[in-house]
Design a protein around this motif. Structure first.
Motif, PDB file in Angstrom:
ATOM      1  N   LEU A 309      61.805  37.457  36.733  1.00 12.66           N
ATOM      2  CA  LEU A 309      63.380  37.168  36.316  1.00 12.66           C
ATOM      3  C   LEU A 309      63.430  38.106  35.124  1.00 12.66           C
ATOM      4  O   LEU A 309      64.398  38.711  34.985  1.00 12.66           O
ATOM      5  CB  LEU A 309      63.670  35.798  36.601  1.00 12.66           C
ATOM      6  N   ASN A 310      62.752  37.416  34.083  1.00 12.97           N
ATOM      7  CA  ASN A 310      63.144  38.122  32.608  1.00 12.97           C
ATOM      8  C   ASN A 310      62.620  39.725  32.838  1.00 12.97           C
ATOM      9  O   ASN A 310      63.332  40.389  31.989  1.00 12.97           O
ATOM     10  CB  ASN A 310      61.932  37.640  31.671  1.00 12.97           C
ATOM     11  N   LEU A 311      61.793  40.111  33.451  1.00 14.05           N
ATOM     12  CA  LEU A 311      61.503  41.524  33.726  1.00 14.05           C
ATOM     13  C   LEU A 311      62.883  42.177  34.162  1.00 14.05           C
ATOM     14  O   LEU A 311      63.268  43.340  33.899  1.00 14.05           O
ATOM     15  CB  LEU A 311      60.480  41.975  34.609  1.00 14.05           C
ATOM     16  N   ALA A 312      63.569  41.587  35.384  1.00 10.36           N
ATOM     17  CA  ALA A 312      64.703  42.196  35.867  1.00 10.36           C
ATOM     18  C   ALA A 312      65.780  42.238  34.783  1.00 10.36           C
ATOM     19  O   ALA A 312      66.500  42.984  34.692  1.00 10.36           O
ATOM     20  CB  ALA A 312      65.240  41.199  37.015  1.00 10.36           C
ATOM     21  N   GLN A 329      64.961  40.683  43.433  1.00 10.93           N
ATOM     22  CA  GLN A 329      64.512  40.348  44.601  1.00 10.93           C
ATOM     23  C   GLN A 329      63.326  39.617  44.760  1.00 10.93           C
ATOM     24  O   GLN A 329      62.872  38.727  45.431  1.00 10.93           O
ATOM     25  CB  GLN A 329      64.462  41.537  45.625  1.00 10.93           C
ATOM     26  N   GLU A 330      62.263  40.148  44.290  1.00  4.13           N
ATOM     27  CA  GLU A 330      60.872  39.591  43.855  1.00  4.13           C
ATOM     28  C   GLU A 330      60.923  38.129  43.420  1.00  4.13           C
ATOM     29  O   GLU A 330      60.424  37.182  43.925  1.00  4.13           O
ATOM     30  CB  GLU A 330      60.044  40.517  43.168  1.00  4.13           C
ATOM     31  N   ALA A 331      61.754  37.955  42.381  1.00  2.00           N
ATOM     32  CA  ALA A 331      61.914  36.472  41.742  1.00  2.00           C
ATOM     33  C   ALA A 331      62.637  35.702  42.921  1.00  2.00           C
ATOM     34  O   ALA A 331      62.215  34.446  42.760  1.00  2.00           O
ATOM     35  CB  ALA A 331      62.621  36.702  40.379  1.00  2.00           C
ATOM     36  N   ILE A 332      63.399  36.088  43.376  1.00  2.00           N
ATOM     37  CA  ILE A 332      64.106  35.409  44.616  1.00  2.00           C
ATOM     38  C   ILE A 332      63.235  34.809  45.739  1.00  2.00           C
ATOM     39  O   ILE A 332      63.264  33.767  46.173  1.00  2.00           O
ATOM     40  CB  ILE A 332      65.466  36.075  45.093  1.00  2.00           C
ATOM     41  N   ARG A 333      62.293  35.798  45.970  1.00  2.68           N
ATOM     42  CA  ARG A 333      61.468  35.564  46.934  1.00  2.68           C
ATOM     43  C   ARG A 333      60.420  34.174  46.715  1.00  2.68           C
ATOM     44  O   ARG A 333      60.140  33.461  47.445  1.00  2.68           O
ATOM     45  CB  ARG A 333      60.636  36.898  47.455  1.00  2.68           C
ATOM     46  N   ILE A 334      59.972  34.503  45.385  1.00  4.70           N
ATOM     47  CA  ILE A 334      59.115  33.771  45.024  1.00  4.70           C
ATOM     48  C   ILE A 334      59.758  32.079  44.663  1.00  4.70           C
ATOM     49  O   ILE A 334      58.894  31.190  44.899  1.00  4.70           O
ATOM     50  CB  ILE A 334      58.309  34.227  43.367  1.00  4.70           C
ATOM     51  N   ALA A 335      60.817  32.299  44.198  1.00  7.99           N
ATOM     52  CA  ALA A 335      61.731  30.901  43.915  1.00  7.99           C
ATOM     53  C   ALA A 335      61.916  30.348  45.288  1.00  7.99           C
ATOM     54  O   ALA A 335      61.947  29.136  45.437  1.00  7.99           O
ATOM     55  CB  ALA A 335      62.947  31.321  43.252  1.00  7.99           C
ATOM     56  N   ASP A 340      62.543  26.298  44.296  1.00  9.40           N
ATOM     57  CA  ASP A 340      62.713  26.065  42.926  1.00  9.40           C
ATOM     58  C   ASP A 340      64.306  26.388  42.549  1.00  9.40           C
ATOM     59  O   ASP A 340      64.886  27.574  42.754  1.00  9.40           O
ATOM     60  CB  ASP A 340      62.187  26.925  41.788  1.00  9.40           C
ATOM     61  N   HIS A 341      65.082  25.336  43.039  1.00  8.68           N
ATOM     62  CA  HIS A 341      66.449  25.694  43.093  1.00  8.68           C
ATOM     63  C   HIS A 341      67.383  26.199  41.330  1.00  8.68           C
ATOM     64  O   HIS A 341      68.222  26.916  41.607  1.00  8.68           O
ATOM     65  CB  HIS A 341      67.436  24.530  43.273  1.00  8.68           C
ATOM     66  N   VAL A 342      66.653  25.785  40.507  1.00  9.71           N
ATOM     67  CA  VAL A 342      67.209  26.031  39.175  1.00  9.71           C
ATOM     68  C   VAL A 342      66.952  27.752  38.986  1.00  9.71           C
ATOM     69  O   VAL A 342      67.823  28.504  38.443  1.00  9.71           O
ATOM     70  CB  VAL A 342      66.636  25.182  38.128  1.00  9.71           C
ATOM     71  N   CYS A 343      65.711  28.181  39.299  1.00  4.87           N
ATOM     72  CA  CYS A 343      65.139  29.564  39.405  1.00  4.87           C
ATOM     73  C   CYS A 343      66.087  30.342  40.056  1.00  4.87           C
ATOM     74  O   CYS A 343      66.630  31.277  39.881  1.00  4.87           O
ATOM     75  CB  CYS A 343      63.892  29.676  39.484  1.00  4.87           C
ATOM     76  N   LEU A 344      66.503  29.910  41.107  1.00  4.59           N
ATOM     77  CA  LEU A 344      67.514  30.642  42.210  1.00  4.59           C
ATOM     78  C   LEU A 344      68.834  30.843  41.612  1.00  4.59           C
ATOM     79  O   LEU A 344      69.322  31.548  41.806  1.00  4.59           O
ATOM     80  CB  LEU A 344      67.374  29.971  43.913  1.00  4.59           C
ATOM     81  N   GLN A 345      69.151  29.558  40.945  1.00  5.23           N
ATOM     82  CA  GLN A 345      70.663  29.936  40.363  1.00  5.23           C
ATOM     83  C   GLN A 345      70.566  30.807  39.305  1.00  5.23           C
ATOM     84  O   GLN A 345      71.691  31.716  39.060  1.00  5.23           O
ATOM     85  CB  GLN A 345      70.798  28.420  40.102  1.00  5.23           C
ATOM     86  N   HIS A 346      69.517  30.990  38.434  1.00  7.75           N
ATOM     87  CA  HIS A 346      69.466  31.987  37.445  1.00  7.75           C
ATOM     88  C   HIS A 346      69.386  33.262  38.154  1.00  7.75           C
ATOM     89  O   HIS A 346      70.208  34.169  37.395  1.00  7.75           O
ATOM     90  CB  HIS A 346      68.133  31.645  36.537  1.00  7.75           C
ATOM     91  N   CYS A 347      68.744  33.402  39.413  1.00  7.83           N
ATOM     92  CA  CYS A 347      68.644  34.410  39.849  1.00  7.83           C
ATOM     93  C   CYS A 347      69.916  35.158  40.572  1.00  7.83           C
ATOM     94  O   CYS A 347      70.218  36.060  40.357  1.00  7.83           O
ATOM     95  CB  CYS A 347      67.477  34.565  41.132  1.00  7.83           C
ATOM     96  N   LEU A 348      70.676  34.216  41.033  1.00  8.12           N
ATOM     97  CA  LEU A 348      71.904  34.444  41.558  1.00  8.12           C
ATOM     98  C   LEU A 348      72.877  34.889  40.580  1.00  8.12           C
ATOM     99  O   LEU A 348      73.827  35.884  40.472  1.00  8.12           O
ATOM    100  CB  LEU A 348      72.775  32.997  42.373  1.00  8.12           C
TER     101      LEU A 348
END
Length: 760
Positions: A309-312, A329-335, A340-348
């Protein structure tokens, strides 16, 4: 633990693949500088009669002296002298007696040191007591040869005579584990050389050994705080990187140093080192045990998805949108796999940000992000989403009251949660909204409110205000607003402050650079000095291609190169329609209409002006609406309909005088006067003189605004009209005065081919 990337760093603690010691495994060790600090503490405890203000100053000084890097004796005494002159003499005398005496004098000092604090509760619980016990423990573990070397170092420290002294003993002599590990390899002193840690008068350029754990943590915390709040006071990128390389040389697995290296590399836009440091930060975070079983089996996976996510976000910063999308997209897939809903929210949140950067419509994504963030109690992300929706709503022409109501609701939450950064962003965004809608008075008020707001962030390291993007935006708005009113001296002061607070190498410097160039361009155009405006066009294009093209078209139009200007405006209009930049689209339409005035006639400009008027009203852009109505009024005047033209001018005159720039006020009054003159020519004889006198009064008001801007071309035209009016009215003295002013300006300025302006 051995580094997994041993080839990238030199580790003096490792030989033949075996780690003998970890420098950060040592809590602390005794150095001559720390002996000086102990002497200061001892004198403060034994010296009873001391002024309350002096003792208070010394108490505030203790913690930075303990946690900061080793200083020379001269620097140390200078700091103490600023707090208490009497104390500095006592400390200096005590150190010199110890250094000029024998070894037993230093031994005696460490023997009597605990006595001054043994009866104090602070010795057991305070930071000072902990520091003293650590020093005593470190000193008691030294062998006789190590004590002797420490004594010799103290002598060199006190009698430096401008010679480089040994401010820290070699690691194998000072480490607390040396008695337990006599086989530890010798570390050459040359390998322990390091640059200074401070960028102030407290810095020490002399050779010294590796930092202790507390010193390294203090250094990293200080520099990270300064990079966030006042980058100008942080170390320069090159020197900071040298210090980080030195820290990593002794411990490549120090994750926080890698992260600070990542932040430092972003400052200079170094994509390679920033990516390298970011990935190593997460690698070391796992190796250091930072991700343990407290997260179940998700320790490694959690670091992995946040690393991606930080790389994105890094690729977003550098404008690599395709790479950022793949990483996201890779971070979303792993989350999603880890639930991991918090990570998904950061990704969104970054997903809708990326869509905005690419120019796509992301309203639906943003609304979903706000709803989910509120559901999972993430106020920071929810507020950012609402602010993003407000920004998109402003671009789409939503009424100001709805946007400001939304911001007011989030501000209440910001104050409750003490989210000062979001408060600053909200005020800066409100300033921009009022400015975009043409309410300059409200924009100034919001900008001043932001600049006078007491930040909720803890003010450390002499940081007086946050040097964030919000402050830069507010100051740039103030500079442009003052430039519009002809207050160029104030603009110069604001720009001077911006250059000091945001030097050219900082990430927000482009804001004031572009602002300064636009102000200089407009000033040169108003003065009729087109040769000075031309270099600014190239510089503006380097920072913002859209603004550069628009300024280039303006310059070509002023130079009567209509065909080249028309081509550029057509190209610019296509770009703006594609990117949905409504403000620039309307400005391009107005500039194209002015080209029609000079070429194909005034009637052909009407469709463009009506379309621009529709867009400006649809998007609630009051300033552009007023400007478009003035263009329509001028077109009607030239088409022989002065009655309708005067009605339009009077409709917008109040708004222009309240919120417009000086040039807009002068243009509106000049146009009103010309409409009054045209109506006076067709009026009856008894009303004609009254209409002409009213036109003279309007011209007198217009010349005041143009004189404040020193707009000589406009003043020349006004003086010509004034002379004609006074001649008709029979005011011979006033006619001669206006004629003389016109003649002086006409001789100074190049001939334009006609006296009365044929443009607005």
């Amino acid at each position: 633990m051995a580094s997994v990337h041993e080839s990238l760093y030199f580790n003096p603690m490792m030989t033949n693949g075996v780690v003998h010691a970890n420098i950060f495994g040592i809590k602390d060790w005794v150095t001559p500088y720390k002996i000086a600090v102990l002497v200061l503490l001892h004198e403060m405890s034994t010296t009873k009669p001391m002024a309350l203000l002096d003792r208070r100053r010394l108490n505030k000084l203790i913690l930075p002296l303990q946690q900061g890097p080793d200083l020379t004796l001269e620097q140390f005494l200078k700091i103490v002298e600023e707090c208490c002159l009497r104390m500095v003499n006592a400390v200096k005398l005590k150190l010199l007696l110890m250094a000029d005496g024998e070894l037993q004098d230093m031994e005696h000092f460490f023997t009597i040191l605990p006595n001054a604090f043994s009866d104090s509760e602070a010795f057991k619980t305070s930071v000072v007591g902990l520091f003293m016990r650590q020093m005593l423990l470190a000193y008691n573990k030294l062998s006789f040869s190590q004590v002797y070397k420490l004594y010799k170092s103290l002598q060199q420290y006190c009698h430096r005579d401008n010679q480089p002294e040994l401010s820290a003993l070699p690691a194998e002599d000072m480490e607390l584990t040396s008695n337990e590990d006599p086989s530890a390899d010798h570390i050459d002193k040359d390998e322990l050389d390091t640059a200074s840690l401070h960028q102030s008068e407290l810095r020490s350029d002399e050779t010294r050994g590796p930092l202790s754990q507390k010193q390294a943590e203090y250094f990293l915390a200080r520099q990270a705080y300064l990079l966030k709040n006042d980058e100008n006071k942080a170390m320069s990128p090159a020197k900071l990187q040298d210090e980080l390389n030195n820290i990593l040389k002794f411990n490549p697995d120090f994750a926080e140093a890698h992260y600070l290296s990542y932040l430092n590399s972003i400052r200079v836009q170094d994509i390679y080192i920033s990516t390298h440091s970011l990935l190593h930060y997460f690698d070391r975070l796992i190796l250091s045990g930072g991700e343990g079983k407290s997260n179940g089996d998700e320790g490694y996976g959690r670091s992995l998805r946040y690393a991606v996510l930080n790389l994105a976000t890094l690729h977003c910063r550098f404008g690599h949108y395709q790479q950022a999308d793949l990483a996201l997209q890779e971070a979303i897939r792993i989350a999603q796999e880890a639930n991991d809903h918090v990570c998904l929210q950061h990704c969104l949140s970054w997903l809708y940000t990326l869509e905005q950067l690419k120019g796509s419509d992301s309203v639906v994504l943003t609304e979903d992000s706000v709803k989910i963030a509120a559901h999972f109690c993430l106020p920071y992300l929810a507020s950012l989403g609402i602010q993003s929706l407000v920004k998109q709503g402003a671009k789409q022409g939503m009424p100001a009251n709805k946007l400001l109501d939304a911001l007011r609701g989030t501000d209440i939450m910001h104050w409750k949660q003490s989210l000062s950064e979001l408060i600053e962003i909200s005020l800066a965004q409100t300033t921009s909204i009022w400015r975009m809608y043409g309410k300059s008075t409200m924009a100034r008020q919001q900008a001043q409110l932001l600049l006078n707001m007491n930040s909720l962030e803890p003010v450390n390291f002499s940081v007086q205000q946050n040097n964030t993007e919000a402050f830069a935006v507010a100051l740039c708005h103030l500079a442009e607003l003052h430039a519009e009113q002809g207050l160029y001296a104030v603009v110069s002061d604001i720009m001077k402050h911006l250059k000091q607070q945001f030097p050219p190498h900082t990430q927000h410097a482009k804001l004031w650079m572009l602002c300064d160039l636009k102000i200089q361009f407009e000033k040169a155009m108003n003065d009729g000095k087109y040769h000075l405006a031309e270099p600014h066009v190239t510089a503006i294009s380097a920072l913002n291609s859209t603004e550069g093209l628009y300024r280039k078209a303006q310059l070509l139009k002023a130079l009567n190169q209509t065909s080249e200007a028309s081509k550029i405006l057509q190209q610019l209009q296509q770009q703006c329609e594609k990117s949905k930049n409504i403000e620039m689209t309307i400005r391009v339409m107005l500039a194209s209409a002015e080209l029609h005035w000079d070429s194909s006639g005034f009637a052909t400009a009407l469709p463009l002006l009506l379309q621009a008027l529709s867009l400006s009203r649809q998007h609630n852009l009051q300033s552009l609406t007023s400007e478009t109505l003035l263009h329509l009024a001028f077109t009607q005047l030239m088409l022989g309909i002065p009655e309708q033209a005067l009605v339009l001018v009077q409709d917008v005159l109040e708004s222009v005088l309240a919120h417009g720039s000086l040039i807009d006020k002068g243009r509106a009054l000049l146009l009103a006067a010309r409409c009054q003159m045209a109506l006076a020519g067709a009026a009856a004889q008894e009303h004609r003189l009254t209409a002409l006198e009213q036109a003279v009064h309007t011209l007198d008001e217009a010349v005041v605004y143009f004189s404040q801007l020193d707009c000589k071309e406009r003043m020349r035209d006004i003086h010509y009209l004034q002379a004609r009016l006074h001649h008709t009215l029979g005011n011979i003295a006033q006619r001669n005065k206006c004629s003389m002013l016109f003649r002086l300006l006409d001789q100074e300025l190049p001939s334009s081919g006609m006296t009365v302006v044929s443009h607005l």
